[in-house]
Design a protein around this motif. Structure first.
Motif, PDB file in Angstrom:
ATOM      1  N   LYS A   1       1.875 -13.473   6.554  1.00 23.01           N
ATOM      2  CA  LYS A   1       1.234 -13.121   5.285  1.00 23.01           C
ATOM      3  C   LYS A   1       1.727 -11.775   4.764  1.00 23.01           C
ATOM      4  N   SER A   2       1.921 -10.830   5.676  1.00 26.28           N
ATOM      5  CA  SER A   2       2.399  -9.501   5.272  1.00 26.28           C
ATOM      6  C   SER A   2       3.818  -9.573   4.719  1.00 26.28           C
ATOM      7  N   ALA A   3       4.668 -10.405   5.346  1.00 29.44           N
ATOM      8  CA  ALA A   3       6.036 -10.570   4.861  1.00 29.44           C
ATOM      9  C   ALA A   3       6.048 -11.158   3.461  1.00 29.44           C
ATOM     10  N   ALA A   4       5.169 -12.097   3.211  1.00 23.24           N
ATOM     11  CA  ALA A   4       5.080 -12.687   1.874  1.00 23.24           C
ATOM     12  C   ALA A   4       4.628 -11.655   0.851  1.00 23.24           C
ATOM     13  N   GLU A   5       3.570 -10.914   1.196  1.00 27.53           N
ATOM     14  CA  GLU A   5       3.036  -9.918   0.265  1.00 27.53           C
ATOM     15  C   GLU A   5       4.061  -8.838  -0.051  1.00 27.53           C
ATOM     16  N   MET A   6       4.848  -8.440   0.938  1.00 26.28           N
ATOM     17  CA  MET A   6       5.856  -7.408   0.745  1.00 26.28           C
ATOM     18  C   MET A   6       6.845  -7.763  -0.359  1.00 26.28           C
TER      19      MET A   6
END
Length: 426
Positions: free
Chosen positions: A312-317
């Motif tokens: 999820k963090s990779a997507a948000e980044m």
């Protein structure tokens, strides 16, 4: 009278080997199992949704894939009425022998195959012997053809014995994707099992060796992840895109940086990835198949939560969204020492067995643990044994094969172990 299963072990195993089918598509396989079970004669026979709740299945393939295998089974001569009972991929069968007031004993074997193209090499026994896979890009590369043969032959042997009790044999679909164990464990056939035996062939143990019970199977989960971004012209307006390809790359890199845990073994892997459509288009969509494992169910949950957060963090980044689907998962369950001792004592007296290993670490994952866990939680005993076989190459390879001397050994170990926990006192 038809020739018994035990007199044609190799023939039965080779027929299953010729017609492998993947998870939730084991239509022809289930048809053949039912034919053999009817010939043996059992007290109850249940197929598909008669066994489990269809909605409880995990890792079910797309409808068109299921229908393709359904049509293939029909072309191979499978009974159309029986196939209708399996519509939608509700495969698998449970057979019951009710032979007295003794304990209820379960035996679990798996029935699905893998997406592997089998070798055509002259020194590959199935190719040389005329029983190489006829399935399109599928193969029994893990020995489930041997497992089904054991299940049938053991059931037949128990029927002809003085067994006192109830025997329930689970011919479970979808083990390779960890999709069928939980539905089987939640079914009425898993109620009140006093003992459960599950079994695997090989696993780097040679012919003549029996492991009476595994320990430390890894709990695991499979995830399917889709990154959704925004497409744009890569030359004219790259800043207008939200790059799913970059989100995917960041996720891959960061997943392998998840800290391991001090309390035991953990694993993570991103095994399949795809993204984008052309070199001049910012990728709006990417997909990755991932998994997390742990030495305990708690450690698996740790890795699963960390992996989910990382994705999820990779997507948000990169301005994207991540849709995460937990496709399947399974817990850890260890073999019970009391039942391990029974199998070990039995195996020492079986012809062809020259080495008995009481317990061994499994090191991989298995959804038979759902059944084991249920039996153990309700006060019963369970073990997952290994019957060794000389396999020329590793499991899950195009040249995997089974030493058929192991077939008879497996039947005798399983049959005598079941009889040992249900002695006839009449």
């Amino acid at each position: 009278m038809a020739e018994s299963i035990r007199e044609r072990l190799s023939d039965v195993r080779r027929e299953f080997h010729r017609y492998p089918e993947p998870a939730w598509c084991e239509f022809h396989t289930t048809h053949r199992l039912v034919e053999e079970l009817r010939a043996i004669g059992v007290d109850e026979l249940a197929v598909g949704t008669e066994v489990y709740d269809s909605d409880d299945r995990m890792a079910v393939p797309e409808t068109d894939e299921i229908e393709r295998w359904y049509e293939t089974a029909l072309e191979r001569g499978a009974d159309s009425g029986l196939l209708d009972e399996m519509a939608g991929g509700n495969t698998g069968v449970v057979a019951v022998l009710d032979r007295g007031s003794g304990p209820t004993v379960g035996l679990r074997v798996d029935i699905d195959a893998l997406f592997i193209e089998e070798s055509t090499a002259d020194d590959h026994a199935p190719a040389a012997g005329g029983y190489r896979s006829e399935g399109d890009g599928t193969m029994h590369a893990c020995g489930h053809d041997a497992h089904m043969t054991w299940g049938l032959a053991t059931l037949e042997a128990i029927k002809e014995s003085d067994f006192d009790g109830k025997l329930v044999v689970f011919f479970q679909p979808a083990e390779e994707v960890s999709g069928g164990g939980h539905p089987m464990a939640e079914s009425r056939f898993a109620d009140d099992l006093d003992y459960l035996f599950a079994v695997h062939v090989g696993l780097d143990h040679p012919t003549g060796e029996v492991v009476a019970g595994i320990e430390r199977p890894l709990a695991m989960c499979h995830l399917d992840v889709t990154f959704e971004g925004t497409s744009a012209h890569a030359g004219k307006a790259p800043e207008k895109g939200d790059n799913a390809m970059q989100a995917l790359g960041t996720a891959i890199q960061n997943a392998y940086a998840i800290p391991r845990h001090s309390e035991g073994m953990t694993r993570v892997n991103l095994g399949k990835a795809e993204a984008g459509t052309a070199s001049n288009i910012i990728a709006e969509r990417a997909h990755v198949a991932a998994e997390a494992r742990g030495e305990t169910t708690e450690l698996k949950e740790y890795m699963k939560s960390r992996l989910t957060r990382t994705l999820k963090s990779a997507a948000e980044m990169h301005g994207c969204d991540a849709d995460i689907d937990v496709v399947s998962e399974s817990p850890r369950a260890d073999s019970d020492p009391e039942l391990v001792e029974v199998v070990a004592d039995v195996a020492r007296g079986v012809e062809g067995v020259d080495s008995v290993v009481p317990t061994a670490d499994f090191g991989a994952s298995e959804d038979a643990t759902f059944l084991m866990e249920r039996v153990q939680e309700e006060g019963g005993l369970a073990t997952y044994l290994i019957v060794g076989t000389d396999h020329p190459t590793s499991h899950h390879t195009p040249t995997f094969d089974v030493d058929e001397r192991s077939l008879k050994i497996g039947v005798e170990v399983l049959t005598n172990s079941i009889l040992a926990v249900a002695p006839n006192e009449r």
